[in-house]
Design an enzyme around this catalytic site. Sequence first.
Site, PDB file in Angstrom:
ATOM      1  N   VAL A  67      37.504   4.937  14.429  1.00  0.00           N
ATOM      2  CA  VAL A  67      36.711   5.858  15.241  1.00  0.00           C
ATOM      3  C   VAL A  67      35.424   6.209  14.508  1.00  0.00           C
ATOM      4  O   VAL A  67      35.457   6.684  13.372  1.00  0.00           O
ATOM      5  CB  VAL A  67      37.481   7.157  15.558  1.00  0.00           C
ATOM      6  CG1 VAL A  67      36.710   8.003  16.563  1.00  0.00           C
ATOM      7  CG2 VAL A  67      38.889   6.869  16.074  1.00  0.00           C
ATOM      8  N   CYS A  68      34.292   5.936  15.145  1.00  0.00           N
ATOM      9  CA  CYS A  68      32.992   6.383  14.641  1.00  0.00           C
ATOM     10  C   CYS A  68      32.309   7.136  15.780  1.00  0.00           C
ATOM     11  O   CYS A  68      32.970   7.542  16.730  1.00  0.00           O
ATOM     12  CB  CYS A  68      32.152   5.225  14.115  1.00  0.00           C
ATOM     13  SG  CYS A  68      31.679   3.959  15.313  1.00  0.00           S
ATOM     14  N   GLY A  69      31.015   7.335  15.707  1.00  0.00           N
ATOM     15  CA  GLY A  69      30.320   8.083  16.745  1.00  0.00           C
ATOM     16  C   GLY A  69      30.421   7.443  18.110  1.00  0.00           C
ATOM     17  O   GLY A  69      30.751   8.086  19.097  1.00  0.00           O
ATOM     18  N   GLY A  71      31.852   4.003  18.396  1.00  0.00           N
ATOM     19  CA  GLY A  71      32.845   2.935  18.334  1.00  0.00           C
ATOM     20  C   GLY A  71      32.219   1.569  18.141  1.00  0.00           C
ATOM     21  O   GLY A  71      32.896   0.606  17.787  1.00  0.00           O
ATOM     22  N   GLY A 111      33.875   8.967  18.791  1.00  0.00           N
ATOM     23  CA  GLY A 111      34.133  10.395  18.706  1.00  0.00           C
ATOM     24  C   GLY A 111      33.103  11.254  19.425  1.00  0.00           C
ATOM     25  O   GLY A 111      33.402  12.372  19.832  1.00  0.00           O
TER      26      GLY A 111
END
Length: 159
Positions: A67-69, A71, A111
Amino acid sequence: MKKIIVASDRAGFTLKEAVKEHLTELGYEVTDVGSKDTGDGGMAYWQAAKNLAPRVSSGEFERGILVCGTGMGMSIVANKYPNVYAALCENTFCAHNCRAVNNANVLTMGGWITPPYTGIAITDTFLNTDFLEGVTEWQTENLPIFLSEVKNIEKENFH
């Protein structure tokens, strides 16, 4: 016991933590390889993906969640590793199809985009869908052939 590996950057930390808690409640043994928080304990998206992808690539873990800002960054980095098929999913339809059609083994989410309740539903769909589940007869006959071709492309390009 079922086991899974997860990681996030700072932007994905809150969603990762919600998913991790849900998986633990379901009885998964969750290995978290980052981030520790949304501040200085956080890491860059590429580092989090670099912590997770080799462990899926080697077969140590069958599946992983990044999960990043958005994806997107996680998906790009994870797909640089052999035997890793990372798919960015923003809904359960995509999560079902990334497994049923593409046999993805790493789920990526954003996220900044995905609220925890949606991320949990996406995760459940990703983990509970098998390759070829619910697909057409034509897909059942042809998708294994297509994936074999993808493996050949991978062998040609990863040394």
